[in-house]
Scaffold this active site. Structure first.
Site, PDB file in Angstrom:
ATOM      1  N   ALA A 202       1.372  23.063 -16.893  1.00 53.59           N
ATOM      2  CA  ALA A 202      -0.048  23.350 -16.731  1.00 53.59           C
ATOM      3  C   ALA A 202      -0.431  24.257 -15.565  1.00 53.59           C
ATOM      4  O   ALA A 202      -1.524  24.823 -15.581  1.00 53.59           O
ATOM      5  CB  ALA A 202      -0.821  22.037 -16.612  1.00 53.59           C
TER       6      ALA A 202
ATOM      7  N   PRO B 119      -1.154  27.329 -13.091  1.00 53.72           N
ATOM      8  CA  PRO B 119      -2.044  26.848 -12.032  1.00 53.72           C
ATOM      9  C   PRO B 119      -3.279  26.092 -12.517  1.00 53.72           C
ATOM     10  O   PRO B 119      -4.033  25.565 -11.700  1.00 53.72           O
ATOM     11  CB  PRO B 119      -2.465  28.141 -11.321  1.00 53.72           C
ATOM     12  CG  PRO B 119      -2.448  29.161 -12.413  1.00 53.72           C
ATOM     13  CD  PRO B 119      -1.277  28.792 -13.305  1.00 53.72           C
TER      14      PRO B 119
ATOM     15  N   GLY C 283      -5.415  27.175 -15.547  1.00 62.46           N
ATOM     16  CA  GLY C 283      -6.379  27.875 -16.394  1.00 62.46           C
ATOM     17  C   GLY C 283      -6.590  27.202 -17.736  1.00 62.46           C
ATOM     18  O   GLY C 283      -7.719  26.963 -18.167  1.00 62.46           O
TER      19      GLY C 283
ATOM     20  N   GLU D 287       2.953  19.446 -14.337  1.00 61.83           N
ATOM     21  CA  GLU D 287       3.672  20.604 -13.812  1.00 61.83           C
ATOM     22  C   GLU D 287       4.929  20.112 -13.098  1.00 61.83           C
ATOM     23  O   GLU D 287       4.849  19.233 -12.225  1.00 61.83           O
ATOM     24  CB  GLU D 287       2.792  21.398 -12.842  1.00 61.83           C
ATOM     25  CG  GLU D 287       3.499  22.518 -12.115  1.00 61.83           C
ATOM     26  CD  GLU D 287       4.162  23.525 -13.035  1.00 61.83           C
ATOM     27  OE1 GLU D 287       5.320  23.915 -12.753  1.00 61.83           O
ATOM     28  OE2 GLU D 287       3.515  23.937 -14.027  1.00 61.83           O
TER      29      GLU D 287
ATOM     30  N   ASP E 140       2.423  25.903 -22.695  1.00 60.55           N
ATOM     31  CA  ASP E 140       2.419  27.269 -22.159  1.00 60.55           C
ATOM     32  C   ASP E 140       3.718  27.432 -21.385  1.00 60.55           C
ATOM     33  O   ASP E 140       3.780  27.214 -20.184  1.00 60.55           O
ATOM     34  CB  ASP E 140       1.200  27.479 -21.267  1.00 60.55           C
ATOM     35  CG  ASP E 140       1.088  28.912 -20.782  1.00 60.55           C
ATOM     36  OD1 ASP E 140       1.348  29.826 -21.583  1.00 60.55           O
ATOM     37  OD2 ASP E 140       0.764  29.112 -19.598  1.00 60.55           O
TER      38      ASP E 140
ATOM     39  N   CYS F 230       3.702  34.547 -22.056  1.00 65.06           N
ATOM     40  CA  CYS F 230       3.153  35.848 -21.668  1.00 65.06           C
ATOM     41  C   CYS F 230       4.291  36.869 -21.675  1.00 65.06           C
ATOM     42  O   CYS F 230       4.509  37.584 -20.706  1.00 65.06           O
ATOM     43  CB  CYS F 230       2.462  35.779 -20.306  1.00 65.06           C
ATOM     44  SG  CYS F 230       3.501  35.172 -18.964  1.00 65.06           S
TER      45      CYS F 230
END
Length: 443
Positions: A116, A118, A120, A139, A184, A237
């Site tokens: 998770a 930072p 967003g 995290e 993510d 990403c």
């Protein structure tokens, strides 16, 4: 300089589009923020509805794929505006707003954001929960987990738990527990090359393969924690097929009880954003009304009758805040008191940074409210408010830790900027003592 092996791979991948793609690395990147739908002002309007013009802090234009997402212009500095410290918005890369939209979160869901930091996507998910249900934001890296926890606090989120664990450790506690899961995943970061030079310098074909193997492990853990009928979104990403479509293809081969709902790529030469990939998956079956408990069962919360100093503070300071009075659950760690989500799972054995909303500290004969509580409150929920203007120097003095003159009855005051809560002050003898946290003060 882009890595030569990366350039060659992208030329093969994009063919006639490759030159347009490569030119984007010489161009300025797009910047965006997401207005906070949870943050209410003194009129009862959310930041997401009250500040869509951006007047006074930015020049905004909508991000087409994200609710409450807006581009701002290069000359704007929203990170230096008092609104940022008040949690009025979260500065977020525009493409990174897509995955949380694909998760289709509804109020009342149990949601896990597995990687998770930072924060967003977690703060975006929390806005969609509207204070109902539960969000566990995890995290694995301690320093990044701390930043995640700070952002959860800044955005005034009341129903989030922040953990610092490996995905494998969580699977032992939360088997088939969540309605929605966001993955993510850590990746080779190719989509961030023009934002982060270090990502470019650290890139190698070998690292792409290492990331893909790690993503397989993370997805396998996530699969065990999703309920039948639940939805999972995987995102990166990066442009590497091995980490994107390849990860999904391998996952579906290993997990025949999952189906692919759709895959999405954001290309910087086609859209106003950095490179991003997202895929929505569903675990076959139907979501039943029965919700399994965590392996450790429910947390043993403490009754209100044991919270004398806090109850006195609440009576003297809070006007009407349903989230504080409508069957709340409490946990106490030392002197620290937390408001926890309903059906709070027992987290014994896990590294927990934030088991819910930090209310404050129970000290001898008094209660000192937390900064997190101030940011979670709206002005109309408290008895005493001082509203500062974002255009006057007093608000920056407050953020710097300075006292200021004020009139009124003594006691705790919610300090606001243009009607949005910013922190606490305590009035005595005509002076407002500053309770803005020292570690957050702005010079």
């Amino acid at each position: 300089m882009l890595p030569e092996a990366f350039v060659e791979r992208m030329r093969d991948m994009l063919q006639e589009e490759s030159e347009d793609f490569l030119k984007t690395f010489e161009q300025s990147r797009y910047q965006a923020l997401r207005l906070n739908a949870l943050k209410k002002n003194d009129k009862g309007d959310s930041a997401a509805s009250a500040l869509v013009s951006g007047e006074g802090f930015a020049h905004l234009s909508p991000v087409s794929w994200a609710e409450n997402g807006y581009y701002y212009e290069g000359g704007d500095q929203p990170g230096k505006h008092p609104y940022h410290e008040a949690g009025v918005y979260y500065i977020q890369e525009p493409s990174a707003m897509l995955p949380a939209e694909l998760l289709e979160v509804r109020p009342g869901d149990r949601v896990l954001d597995l990687c998770a930091a930072p924060g967003g996507k977690s703060t975006q998910i929390a806005a969609k929960l509207k204070g109902q249900g539960m969000l566990i934001s995890n995290e694995i890296h301690p320093a990044r987990a701390k930043i995640l926890s700070e952002n959860i606090e800044r955005m005034g989120i009341r129903n989030a738990i922040v953990t610092n664990e490996s995905p494998a450790k969580l699977t032992g506690v939360f088997c088939e527990y969540f309605d929605k899961i966001m993955v993510d995943a850590p990746c080779s970061g190719e989509g961030m090359f023009r934002k982060n030079e270090a990502a470019c310098e650290e890139w190698s074909p070998e690292n792409v393969s290492l990331c893909a193997a790690r993503q397989d492990e993370i997805l396998d853990c996530a699969a065990k924690m999703l309920r039948p009928g639940g939805r999972m979104v995987y995102s990166t990403c990066t442009f590497a097929v091995e980490e994107d479509e390849g990860s999904i293809e391998r996952f579906l081969q290993r997990h025949t009880d999952f189906e692919l709902l759709g895959q999405h790529r954001i290309w910087p030469h086609k859209t106003k954003g950095e490179g991003h990939f997202a895929a929505a998956l569903r675990r076959k079956g139907e979501l039943s009304e029965y919700r399994p408990a965590a392996a450790n069962g429910l947390a043993r919360t403490i009754p209100e009758k044991e919270l004398g100093e806090y109850l006195t503070f609440r009576k003297e300071t809070i006007k009407q805040a349903a989230f504080l009075t409508d069957k709340p659950g409490y946990l106490r760690f030392g002197d620290n008191l937390y408001l926890v989500p309903g059906d709070m799972p027992e987290l014994k054995g896990l590294k927990v940074l934030r088991p819910g909303l930090h209310l404050g500290e129970l000290k001898k004969n008094r209660f000192e409210p937390s900064h997190a509580l101030a940011l979670a409150l709206a002005p109309q929920e408290v008895l005493r408010v001082v509203n500062l203007s974002s255009t006057e120097p007093t608000v920056m003095s407050y953020l710097n830790g300075q006292t200021f003159a004020a009139e009124g009855e003594k006691g705790w005051y919610l300090i606001c900027v243009d009607g949005f809560s910013l922190g606490w002050g305590k009035l005595a003898g005509g002076m407002m003592k500053n309770h803005y946290p020292k570690g957050l003060r702005v010079n």
